[in-house]
Enzyme design. Structure first.
Site, mmCIF file in Angstrom:
data_model
loop_
_atom_site.group_PDB
_atom_site.id
_atom_site.type_symbol
_atom_site.label_atom_id
_atom_site.label_comp_id
_atom_site.label_asym_id
_atom_site.label_seq_id
_atom_site.Cartn_x
_atom_site.Cartn_y
_atom_site.Cartn_z
ATOM 1 C CB CYS A 197 -0.234 6.208 -3.862
ATOM 2 S SG CYS A 197 1.349 6.850 -4.419
ATOM 3 C CD GLU A 233 7.132 4.760 0.440
ATOM 4 O OE1 GLU A 233 6.246 5.629 0.366
ATOM 5 O OE2 GLU A 233 8.284 5.010 0.799
HETATM 6 P P1 NAD Z 1 -2.656 -4.009 -2.624
HETATM 7 O O1 NAD Z 1 -2.328 -3.631 -1.227
HETATM 8 O O2 NAD Z 1 -3.945 -4.696 -2.881
HETATM 9 O O3 NAD Z 1 -1.521 -4.960 -3.235
HETATM 10 C C1 NAD Z 1 -0.147 -4.655 -3.168
HETATM 11 C C2 NAD Z 1 0.667 -5.942 -3.138
HETATM 12 O O4 NAD Z 1 0.305 -6.672 -1.966
HETATM 13 C C3 NAD Z 1 0.443 -6.857 -4.339
HETATM 14 O O5 NAD Z 1 1.688 -7.370 -4.757
HETATM 15 C C4 NAD Z 1 -0.456 -7.956 -3.783
HETATM 16 O O6 NAD Z 1 -0.213 -9.215 -4.355
HETATM 17 C C5 NAD Z 1 -0.088 -7.993 -2.302
HETATM 18 N N1 NAD Z 1 -1.231 -8.368 -1.464
HETATM 19 C C6 NAD Z 1 -2.542 -8.069 -1.683
HETATM 20 N N2 NAD Z 1 -3.315 -8.560 -0.692
HETATM 21 C C7 NAD Z 1 -2.474 -9.201 0.173
HETATM 22 C C8 NAD Z 1 -2.659 -9.910 1.385
HETATM 23 N N3 NAD Z 1 -3.878 -10.075 1.909
HETATM 24 N N4 NAD Z 1 -1.581 -10.405 2.006
HETATM 25 C C9 NAD Z 1 -0.352 -10.229 1.494
HETATM 26 N N5 NAD Z 1 -0.108 -9.579 0.329
HETATM 27 C C10 NAD Z 1 -1.147 -9.066 -0.316
HETATM 28 O O7 NAD Z 1 -2.542 -2.654 -3.480
HETATM 29 P P2 NAD Z 1 -2.838 -2.414 -5.017
HETATM 30 O O8 NAD Z 1 -4.300 -2.545 -5.277
HETATM 31 O O9 NAD Z 1 -1.907 -3.221 -5.850
HETATM 32 O O10 NAD Z 1 -2.394 -0.880 -5.141
HETATM 33 C C11 NAD Z 1 -3.220 0.169 -4.777
HETATM 34 C C12 NAD Z 1 -2.889 0.730 -3.402
HETATM 35 O O11 NAD Z 1 -1.507 0.992 -3.303
HETATM 36 C C13 NAD Z 1 -3.568 2.052 -3.146
HETATM 37 O O12 NAD Z 1 -4.026 2.097 -1.828
HETATM 38 C C14 NAD Z 1 -2.457 3.075 -3.346
HETATM 39 O O13 NAD Z 1 -2.662 4.290 -2.672
HETATM 40 C C15 NAD Z 1 -1.279 2.318 -2.850
HETATM 41 N N6 NAD Z 1 -0.038 2.822 -3.450
HETATM 42 C C16 NAD Z 1 0.856 3.480 -2.669
HETATM 43 C C17 NAD Z 1 2.007 3.995 -3.250
HETATM 44 C C18 NAD Z 1 3.016 4.759 -2.438
HETATM 45 O O14 NAD Z 1 4.134 4.930 -2.922
HETATM 46 N N7 NAD Z 1 2.703 5.229 -1.252
HETATM 47 C C19 NAD Z 1 2.264 3.797 -4.591
HETATM 48 C C20 NAD Z 1 1.333 3.108 -5.333
HETATM 49 C C21 NAD Z 1 0.190 2.612 -4.763
#
Ligand code: NAD
Length: 465
Positions: A244, A210
């Site tokens: 998002c 997602e």
């Molecule tokens: P992110 O991708 O930075 O982090 C999400 C999760 O991944 C966190 O738990 C984090 O610890 C982990 N993570 C981060 N970097 C990582 C890595 N290098 N390796 C493994 N795991 C890692 O996202 P965010 O900043 O928490 O959220 C914002 C993003 O999420 C935006 O792009 C938004 O559009 C998206 N989002 C999508 C939805 C959806 O339902 N489609 C919902 C909410 C947010």
């Protein structure tokens, strides 16, 4: 218990969890419902307020409410969703019958982001648990208070081998991704989604991604643009644009631009007052890193295109940026390079809808294409002329609140769907079952291939289809 121990415990327990009765799973999920309707709601709201200043009303509306709604749909439908479904049997397979039967995937991992930390952790937990899986949740490190509260809530209701929360940052996520799970449900950025997909490929583990992206909005020449401006502004500045499916950028027909601007301005002042950075109902930017990213974007956009039509004041102490709306900023500039994910809104005027369509199609597929229009013909043309996870017409954001509607992206905005039945299916394997009860067809058509059998095969090919 360390990470290896909890993963091993859940993995060993997965076959047992798969055989738990629906009644048992629903009882556990009902405990979760009662906890969310009771004292835990305030606990979670307090934690989220400390993490990024979200108002308790908004926590109730956007985190607890949709989680409970999904739970209700699960409670009402789980028996039907879990039952074997008879499928048709073609004539040439006489004497047999066929069914599909959903079965749990096994041990599942949920990795959640920070922007809706309760909803985006508990929503997949409910779908996965209902489907008979074990669930390990890794919430975001950027909402530490909420993650700790979630861990305590889940520990109060579920046995650790059934469902559990592990907290930590990228190191913990990276360690988890090296382990074997049967399904990974990841919500977060597209960049990290690629890392998850690569890790999952090592174990051929199925995934739901997602992700995010730049969701455009088109307000056409037939729309009530004043109304559209109000709806877009409400949607965009909820959670300070950290959603998002937030409208990322807007295309407004040139004749409607002034009406649209009036609508936007009205809602901003109505909801957040003279100085939104002082409003208790206006959410903070989650952390210093994102605050810096967004203030840099704001500065660059202002240098490129002039001051915003409205807002754009940054309050570093509060970590808030007042809703900033740019009219016709540079299309190659700071605002259009990546997902904004904050309270900055570029608005572009157009005269021919081909222009926005061309631009939308030159980017990766978004999560949503929003359309404001009174013309069915225009709506259809925009819908058919683009690709996206969803379309929403004459409203923004609310499509996600319908748990009967599958939610998810396509291409760079995601893989797989969630919500209601779609969420249940995502966490199950649809197992096919074929039963031969009577005389089987292969008795007639097995070698030796006599001329009679050859004729029969040819007659079947010619006449059966
Ligand atoms: P992110 O991708 O930075 O982090 C999400 C999760 O991944 C966190 O738990 C984090 O610890 C982990 N993570 C981060 N970097 C990582 C890595 N290098 N390796 C493994 N795991 C890692 O996202 P965010 O900043 O928490 O959220 C914002 C993003 O999420 C935006 O792009 C938004 O559009 C998206 N989002 C999508 C939805 C959806 O339902 N489609 C919902 C909410 C947010």
């Amino acid at each position: 218990m360390n990470l290896d121990q909890i993963i091993a415990l859940q993995r060993a327990h997965a076959p047992v969890q798969a055989r738990t009765s629906l009644k048992y799973r629903l009882q556990k999920l009902d405990q979760l419902r009662r906890a969310l309707q009771g004292p835990w709601q305030a606990e979670l709201a307090k934690a989220l307020h400390e993490d990024f200043g979200k108002s308790p009303v908004e926590v109730g509306l956007t985190e607890i409410f949709p989680t409970l709604d999904n739970l209700k749909i699960i409670r009402k439908n789980l028996k039907r969703w879990s039952a074997p479904q008879k499928v048709k049997t073609p004539l040439f397979l006489f004497g047999s019958s066929s069914y599909t039967q959903p079965e749990s995937k096994g041990s599942t991992l949920v990795i959640a982001p920070w922007n809706y930390p309760i909803f985006l952790s508990l929503h997949p937990l409910c779908s996965s648990y209902a489907a008979g899986n074990t669930v390990l949740i890794k919430p975001s490190e950027h909402t530490p208070k909420t993650s700790a509260a979630l861990a305590a809530l889940v520990a109060e209701i579920f046995k650790p081998e059934e469902a559990s929360v592990v907290t930590g940052g990228i190191d913990v996520s990276t360690a988890l991704l090296k382990k074997r799970f049967d399904h990974i449900f990841f919500t977060g950025s597209t960049a990290v989604g690629k890392i998850v997909m690569e890790a999952a490929s090592k174990h051929l583990c199925s995934i739901t991604l997602e992700l995010g992206g730049k969701s455009p909005t088109i307000v056409d020449e037939t729309a009530n643009a004043f109304e559209a401006g109000q709806r877009v502004a409400w949607a965009k500045f909820t959670n300070a644009g950290q959603i998002c499916i937030a409208p990322d950028h807007i295309y407004v027909h040139a004749r409607k631009l002034e009406d649209f601007k009036r609508g936007v301005a009205k809602v901003i002042s109505q909801q957040y007052g003279e100085d939104p950075t002082l409003s208790k109902d206006y959410v903070r930017i989650v952390n210093d890193q994102h605050f810096k990213r967004l203030t840099n974007m704001l500065r660059e956009a202002t240098e490129e295109s002039g001051t915003p039509f409205i807002g754009g004041t940054a309050n570093a102490e509060q970590r808030k940026i007042s809703p900033a709306v740019f009219i016709n900023p540079s299309k190659e500039g700071a605002l259009m390079k990546e997902e904004i994910f904050g309270p900055l809104l570029p608005v572009f005027s157009y005269t021919d809808v081909k222009e926005p369509l061309l631009e939308i199609n030159s980017r990766e597929h978004p999560l949503v294409v929003y359309i404001y229009s009174k013309s069915k013909r225009n709506i259809k043309a925009i819908q058919q002329g683009t690709r996206a996870g969803a379309t929403a017409v004459n409203m923004s954001l609310l499509q996600i609140a319908n748990n009967y509607l599958p939610f998810g992206g396509t291409g760079h905005s995601g893989i797989g769907k969630t919500n209601g039945h779609a969420g249940f299916l995502e966490f199950t394997n649809t197992r096919s079952a074929f039963y031969q009860w009577g005389f089987p067809v292969n008795k007639i058509l097995a070698p030796p291939y006599t001329s009679g059998k050859e004729k029969l095969v040819q007659r079947l090919i010619k006449n059966l289809f």
